[in-house]
Design a protein around this motif. Sequence first.
Motif, mmCIF file in Angstrom:
data_model
loop_
_atom_site.group_PDB
_atom_site.id
_atom_site.type_symbol
_atom_site.label_atom_id
_atom_site.label_comp_id
_atom_site.label_asym_id
_atom_site.label_seq_id
_atom_site.Cartn_x
_atom_site.Cartn_y
_atom_site.Cartn_z
ATOM 1 N N UNK A 99 0.826 -1.211 0.000
ATOM 2 C CA UNK A 99 0.000 0.000 0.000
ATOM 3 C C UNK A 99 0.857 1.257 0.000
ATOM 4 N N UNK A 100 0.237 2.386 -0.251
ATOM 5 C CA UNK A 100 0.946 3.664 -0.195
ATOM 6 C C UNK A 100 1.566 3.842 1.187
ATOM 7 N N UNK A 101 2.806 4.318 1.205
ATOM 8 C CA UNK A 101 3.493 4.543 2.463
ATOM 9 C C UNK A 101 4.167 3.317 3.043
ATOM 10 N N UNK A 102 4.166 2.202 2.299
ATOM 11 C CA UNK A 102 4.773 0.964 2.812
ATOM 12 C C UNK A 102 6.293 1.013 2.813
ATOM 13 N N UNK A 103 6.882 1.917 1.997
ATOM 14 C CA UNK A 103 8.335 2.011 1.909
ATOM 15 C C UNK A 103 8.905 1.491 0.606
ATOM 16 N N UNK A 104 8.056 1.227 -0.382
ATOM 17 C CA UNK A 104 8.501 0.635 -1.643
ATOM 18 C C UNK A 104 9.503 1.528 -2.379
ATOM 19 N N UNK A 105 9.150 2.785 -2.581
ATOM 20 C CA UNK A 105 10.044 3.688 -3.309
ATOM 21 C C UNK A 105 11.331 3.941 -2.528
ATOM 22 N N UNK A 106 11.234 3.955 -1.214
ATOM 23 C CA UNK A 106 12.438 4.120 -0.390
ATOM 24 C C UNK A 106 13.382 2.941 -0.592
ATOM 25 N N UNK A 107 12.834 1.729 -0.643
ATOM 26 C CA UNK A 107 13.678 0.554 -0.881
ATOM 27 C C UNK A 107 14.333 0.629 -2.251
ATOM 28 N N UNK A 108 13.579 1.036 -3.264
ATOM 29 C CA UNK A 108 14.165 1.160 -4.599
ATOM 30 C C UNK A 108 15.268 2.214 -4.617
ATOM 31 N N UNK A 109 15.069 3.322 -3.923
ATOM 32 C CA UNK A 109 16.101 4.362 -3.874
ATOM 33 C C UNK A 109 17.362 3.866 -3.178
ATOM 34 N N UNK A 110 17.205 3.014 -2.162
ATOM 35 C CA UNK A 110 18.372 2.421 -1.508
ATOM 36 C C UNK A 110 19.145 1.548 -2.481
ATOM 37 N N UNK A 111 18.421 0.707 -3.223
ATOM 38 C CA UNK A 111 19.084 -0.170 -4.196
ATOM 39 C C UNK A 111 19.742 0.653 -5.303
ATOM 40 N N UNK A 112 19.118 1.769 -5.681
ATOM 41 C CA UNK A 112 19.669 2.648 -6.711
ATOM 42 C C UNK A 112 20.815 3.504 -6.200
ATOM 43 N N UNK A 113 21.096 3.437 -4.910
ATOM 44 C CA UNK A 113 22.147 4.231 -4.278
ATOM 45 C C UNK A 113 21.863 5.732 -4.338
ATOM 46 N N UNK A 114 20.573 6.086 -4.349
ATOM 47 C CA UNK A 114 20.185 7.490 -4.302
ATOM 48 C C UNK A 114 20.118 7.997 -2.870
ATOM 49 N N UNK A 115 19.923 7.084 -1.913
ATOM 50 C CA UNK A 115 19.951 7.405 -0.493
ATOM 51 C C UNK A 115 20.737 6.311 0.222
#
Length: 236
Positions: free
Chosen positions: A41-57
């Motif tokens: 669901x929205x707010x689950x952390x999906x995009x945050x996980x992708x950004x971690x894998x992408x090394x953006x954060x």
Amino acid sequence: MSQAAPLIEARHLAKRYGERDVLDDVSFTLHQGQCLALFGPNGAGKSTLLKLVAMLIRPSNGELYLDGRRVGEDQDALRRRIGVLSHQSFVYDALSARENLVFYGQLYGLAQPAERADQLLSQVGLDLFAGDPVRTFSRGMIQRLAIARALLHDPDLLLLDEPYTGLDQKAVAMLDDEVDRAKAAGTTIFLISHDFAEGLRAADRAAILYRGRLRYFSDGPVSPEDFAQTYQGLVG
């Protein structure tokens, strides 16, 4: 014979913003050529996980390895092996579609960036608009160009955050073709979607992220019908 190291290995990843835990103790592996579809669901952390894998954060805790190399060591070289399609297009409005791709091709050190740009523009159906400035493009056309940018350097790892957003039926079919083409070439794909049928179509693995924790990770393909029942049971 020992199995090759995973292309992605996440070990107890966590991400915290202030007092809020966005991701908590996320661990998984994904091997070369596999396609993972991540839902939640929205707010689950999906995009945050992708950004971690992408090394953006950077993670607050835990470790991330790409092809056996710990993220944080020689990150520029690792980033060159990743293609990212996110909610931001990362294309320049004042440049034409072709100029955008040639620019990124030069950044990636491609030997023939103009030829590669023309090839991708044809593949994503923008060849007739190659010389037009991006500021004149519709949302769907910008998404097509962003897909081309992500594929430009033949990445080993392709990260797609809600890639079907803004695409009409013809463009969805185009993206499906590009995902299939990349997968056949051995590219590892990490895909975030909200649509079970679209997300699971080419997926070898399916996962559910809920309230920052990985609640489900399949060991093989699953049907949209079976997955819907699992999702409903976990998320409601």
